[in-house]
Write an enzyme that holds these catalytic residues in place. Sequence first.
Site, PDB file in Angstrom:
ATOM      1  N   GLU A 198      -5.829   8.806   3.489  1.00 52.29           N
ATOM      2  CA  GLU A 198      -4.974   9.247   2.406  1.00 52.29           C
ATOM      3  C   GLU A 198      -4.497   8.023   1.624  1.00 52.29           C
ATOM      4  OE1 GLU A 198      -1.378  12.375   1.448  1.00 52.29           O
ATOM      5  OE2 GLU A 198      -1.341  11.320   3.321  1.00 52.29           O
ATOM      6  N   HIS A 247       2.953  18.816   8.663  1.00 57.16           N
ATOM      7  CA  HIS A 247       1.773  18.723   7.788  1.00 57.16           C
ATOM      8  C   HIS A 247       0.572  19.477   8.346  1.00 57.16           C
ATOM      9  CE1 HIS A 247       3.143  16.010   4.729  1.00 57.16           C
ATOM     10  NE2 HIS A 247       3.262  14.951   5.498  1.00 57.16           N
ATOM     11  N   HIS A 270       7.719  15.422  11.182  1.00 62.49           N
ATOM     12  CA  HIS A 270       7.170  15.350   9.826  1.00 62.49           C
ATOM     13  C   HIS A 270       5.643  15.537   9.861  1.00 62.49           C
ATOM     14  CE1 HIS A 270       7.057  13.583   5.662  1.00 62.49           C
ATOM     15  NE2 HIS A 270       5.823  13.341   6.048  1.00 62.49           N
ATOM     16  N   GLU A 271       4.982  14.763  10.695  1.00 64.94           N
ATOM     17  CA  GLU A 271       3.515  14.815  10.716  1.00 64.94           C
ATOM     18  C   GLU A 271       3.007  16.160  11.238  1.00 64.94           C
ATOM     19  OE1 GLU A 271       2.350  12.620   8.985  1.00 64.94           O
ATOM     20  OE2 GLU A 271       3.968  11.151   9.107  1.00 64.94           O
ATOM     21  N   GLY A 275       4.030   4.722   8.007  1.00 62.86           N
ATOM     22  CA  GLY A 275       4.664   5.031   9.285  1.00 62.86           C
ATOM     23  C   GLY A 275       3.753   5.843  10.191  1.00 62.86           C
ATOM     24  N   ALA A 276       3.127   6.843   9.571  1.00 63.78           N
ATOM     25  CA  ALA A 276       2.246   7.708  10.341  1.00 63.78           C
ATOM     26  C   ALA A 276       1.366   8.495   9.384  1.00 63.78           C
ATOM     27  CB  ALA A 276       3.060   8.667  11.194  1.00 63.78           C
ATOM     28  N   MET A 277       0.304   9.100   9.922  1.00 64.98           N
ATOM     29  CA  MET A 277      -0.627   9.852   9.075  1.00 64.98           C
ATOM     30  C   MET A 277      -1.073  11.116   9.790  1.00 64.98           C
ATOM     31  SD  MET A 277      -2.288  10.174   6.298  1.00 64.98           S
ATOM     32  CE  MET A 277      -3.287  11.640   6.042  1.00 64.98           C
ATOM     33  N   GLU A 278      -1.006  12.228   9.044  1.00 62.59           N
ATOM     34  CA  GLU A 278      -1.150  13.553   9.643  1.00 62.59           C
ATOM     35  C   GLU A 278      -2.579  14.043   9.842  1.00 62.59           C
ATOM     36  OE1 GLU A 278       0.027  12.849   6.553  1.00 62.59           O
ATOM     37  OE2 GLU A 278      -0.543  14.381   5.094  1.00 62.59           O
ATOM     38  N   ASN A 279      -3.573  13.163   9.974  1.00 61.80           N
ATOM     39  CA  ASN A 279      -4.958  13.611  10.182  1.00 61.80           C
ATOM     40  C   ASN A 279      -4.978  14.830  11.102  1.00 61.80           C
ATOM     41  OD1 ASN A 279      -5.710  11.002   9.008  1.00 61.80           O
ATOM     42  ND2 ASN A 279      -5.071  10.191  10.988  1.00 61.80           N
TER      43      ASN A 279
HETATM   44  N1  BES Z   1       0.982  11.428   4.534  1.00 58.78           N
HETATM   45  C1  BES Z   1       1.874  10.387   4.868  1.00 58.78           C
HETATM   46  C2  BES Z   1       1.193   9.081   5.138  1.00 58.78           C
HETATM   47  C3  BES Z   1       0.844   8.315   3.900  1.00 58.78           C
HETATM   48  C4  BES Z   1       1.805   7.654   3.202  1.00 58.78           C
HETATM   49  C5  BES Z   1      -0.446   8.251   3.450  1.00 58.78           C
HETATM   50  C6  BES Z   1       1.479   6.968   2.064  1.00 58.78           C
HETATM   51  C7  BES Z   1      -0.778   7.581   2.318  1.00 58.78           C
HETATM   52  C8  BES Z   1       0.186   6.912   1.608  1.00 58.78           C
HETATM   53  C9  BES Z   1       2.690  10.754   6.095  1.00 58.78           C
HETATM   54  O1  BES Z   1       2.825  12.100   6.326  1.00 58.78           O
HETATM   55  C10 BES Z   1       4.079  10.230   5.836  1.00 58.78           C
HETATM   56  O2  BES Z   1       4.714  10.737   4.967  1.00 58.78           O
HETATM   57  N2  BES Z   1       4.518   9.225   6.584  1.00 58.78           N
HETATM   58  C11 BES Z   1       5.793   8.603   6.362  1.00 58.78           C
HETATM   59  C12 BES Z   1       6.723   8.852   7.502  1.00 58.78           C
HETATM   60  C13 BES Z   1       7.528  10.079   7.317  1.00 58.78           C
HETATM   61  C14 BES Z   1       8.371  10.390   8.533  1.00 58.78           C
HETATM   62  C15 BES Z   1       8.429  10.028   6.118  1.00 58.78           C
HETATM   63  C16 BES Z   1       5.552   7.123   6.213  1.00 58.78           C
HETATM   64  O3  BES Z   1       4.475   6.696   6.570  1.00 58.78           O
HETATM   65  O4  BES Z   1       6.427   6.435   5.757  1.00 58.78           O
HETATM   66 ZN    ZN Z   2       4.107  13.072   5.053  1.00 59.62          ZN
END
Ligand code: BES
Ligand code: ZN
Length: 858
Positions: free
Chosen positions: A137, A311, A307-308, A271-275
């Site tokens: 993403e 998704h 959060h993840e 922080g993390a990614m919801e694959n």
């Molecule tokens: N889908 C995002 C990860 C992401 C962020 C992909 C930016 C590409 C670009 C994921 O679900 C997300 O939002 N992660 C957050 C943490 C969340 C608890 C707010 C992050 O990575 O900061």
């Molecule tokens: Zn997210």
Amino acid sequence: MKNKNLNKKNVRLEKYISPIKYDITLRPDLENFTFEGFESIEVDISKSTNLVTLHSKELSIETAEVKINKEKVFSKKITYDEKKELVIFNFPVKIPIGKHKINIVFKGILNDKMRGFYKSSYDYEGKINHLATTQFEATDARRAFPCFDEPSQKSIFNVSLIVPKGKTAISNTLPVSVQEHESGYEIVKFSPTPKMSTYLLAFIIGDFEYIESKTKNGVLVRIYTTLGKKHQANFALDCAVKTLEFYEKYFNIKYPLNTLDMIAIPDFASGAMENWGAVTYRETAILVDQVNSSTANKQWVALVIAHELAHQWFGNLVTMKWWTHLWLNEGFASYIEYLAVDKLFPDWNIWTQFANHDLGVALKLDSLKHTHPIEVEVHHPDEIGEIFDEVSYSKGASVIRMLAEYLGEVNFRDGLRYYLKKHSYKNTETIHLWQAFEKVSKKPVSKLMKNWTGVSGYPIVKASLNKDKLSLTQDRFFSSIFSKLKNKEKSTWEIPISFENKSVQKVLLSKKSESFMLKHPNSPIKVNIGEKGFFRTMYSKELLMRLYEPVANKEILPIDRLGIIRDLFALSESGDISTEIVLEFLTAYKEEDDYTVWLEIAGGLSKLKQLLAKTKSIQNLDRFIIKLFSPIFDKIGWEKIQGEAHTDTLLRSLILTKLGRSKDERVLSKAKYLFNEMQNGLHIDPDLRATLYNLVAIFGDKKDYNTLLERYKKEALHEEKNRIGNALGEFKNTKLLCETINFSISENVRLQDSVSIISSVGSNPDGRSIWLKFIKQNWKTLLNRYGDGGHTLGRLVKAISLSAEKEHLAKFTEFFNKNKAPGAARAIEQVKEKLNSNISWLERDGKNIDKFFKSVIK
Ligand code: BES
Ligand code: ZN
């Protein structure tokens, strides 16, 4: 200018060809950091054509062939459009309408930029170990295999990974077979994925260990860590199982896969990614060490997981049609994570924290002229990367919360259920969500929500008395006069407003101005109960004074006490009231005991401290802070009480830090003492460590610096490393700050961690000039590391936002007039706007603030 825009817009794929199924085989080489790939894409073509265009980035394509009437036809010419990140295959014959298979052989690199298919490294028993992982993403699947890399091009994926025997290979689904391949390798074939978008695919190959459990419905949940860390995975496993069970019930749709893997990756951009089925995390967002993790970090882990996992439904099962509707993913997940965490940990008061974290953050960013509507037109990857910001996340979450309040719990939940069911495995736009809520609630949701997601900014509601009536007026709120003057648009919002005037009244303000009958016109009135509405309130003098007693006596809820002071701080910044009014009103909080209210107060005062950092008022402000925070310090002290509230633990660290930063000797001497004892082996409560490190740094010397630096280098727990890393930017001595900022891009610091260290220097009043110089001198390096789109550069440039020095504005502006910053264009404008705003705030109120302090502190 026009041409540039045209180029940026013209990046979408043709509509007449779309994927049905991908068979992808990848063979990563963990020694040379390359990979080989083969894929067969089954496509549906609705217009006969010679040309097939796919997304591809930094891939080298060896052959591409299509089978036409059982005959293989190779692409004669393969051309790349690097700017648009495309590859174009030119076939010698026209491919007829219908279904066909395109076979492609390609090669790529396992890069070190934490995007696409990339390598990550870690130390295990003195040796460096490598792994390969993915982050697709928003637009980086195209770095791993040529594809239709747009969210609405959903497809089924059959993934096979060829890996050295003994390595763990993870993808979105479970393996169906593992077979011997040529010497020393095996081929792991995964079962077909559900129909899904490319950005949700994942492959992870390396040495891992894991722990596992099962949900009530039989979903296998596993947490993978690199070697030697699985003992830090228990909390995450427990959260994941419970959260998954909660969502299955809440959404009334079973999690569609039979397994959920969550993997801790040592190098990770966000922080993390919801694959789907293979959620990846930065280590600090998933690992909790029983002995060394703080309460704050544990809370963060619970929120990120919630959060993840949200998704998996909102985003993965139902996906936005295009990135313009990104907020449907991120805003929603940022809302519902609180709902889940509140269910799991009811005593955390997490919704009150929402008012500070998400609502507060969104109200700040969205008060700039250079904000953007939640739904915003985007085309090029640089523009897409840019909108992973507080508007999509936190404003998105806040307007959903406002709507949930308006609809009521049951209508809201049922609307979501209807939406998810109706659009499963498909794509949607914002309007589809509103239609679902309208269907179940029969309320005019689209009309209500139109301006909340369609236009920039939000209203300030002015409340005053008009005999027996409450008069409410709305205008767009700007955080500075400077921005307000430049604005020409006039929007009004449909605002659901509740107010408490002995009893609760709910109204809808849809005009610019309206008056409402009061039941108790002589009693206090708190507008925006529970801070559920996405707006600020400005009370008339009289109405504000009436709130003083209820705040002081804690007769109104913490979240409302928080809202009052938050808006007062904002209004002083914007010039709507003078800063002394806030400072005077703060005395109502003398007996305050709620963590989140204190967090809000501390935030407001920190901003003021940054503003006054280079003025002579600073010492008086410190004294003011010490006086204000002393009663709560006397109550909460240094020692944890067994079984104390979660938020009291958070409160202690906050109060100690705040007092220490203001040079409270009682706190400083103990902090120094404990820090020294720590070097002699004393175990320090992890909840106190950030406080100790920061305070030692602020008032520390070269010796302290070296102690911290050495600890940083040796430390294996990322969470602890971050605490130390951020403290390295807190020193006052400019030589040490120079050392820190250079250290941030040395081999001792992971690429993922540099920006926060650099920012710790930039947000230190004594480090701002060093930061500017560093940015200038190292821009090439920084571009090389983070300049390929995404949102990291944007985060980087924001560190200087708190300065009120004209020189910083001038230098910053000059530099970015001359230098490109892909994916940070809007962030740069926001920084300039903030600096201008700070400068005018200080000019306007500086003298009066000084006078105020002199009058109250003797
Ligand atoms: N889908 C995002 C990860 C992401 C962020 C992909 C930016 C590409 C670009 C994921 O679900 C997300 O939002 N992660 C957050 C943490 C969340 C608890 C707010 C992050 O990575 O900061
Ligand atoms: Zn997210």
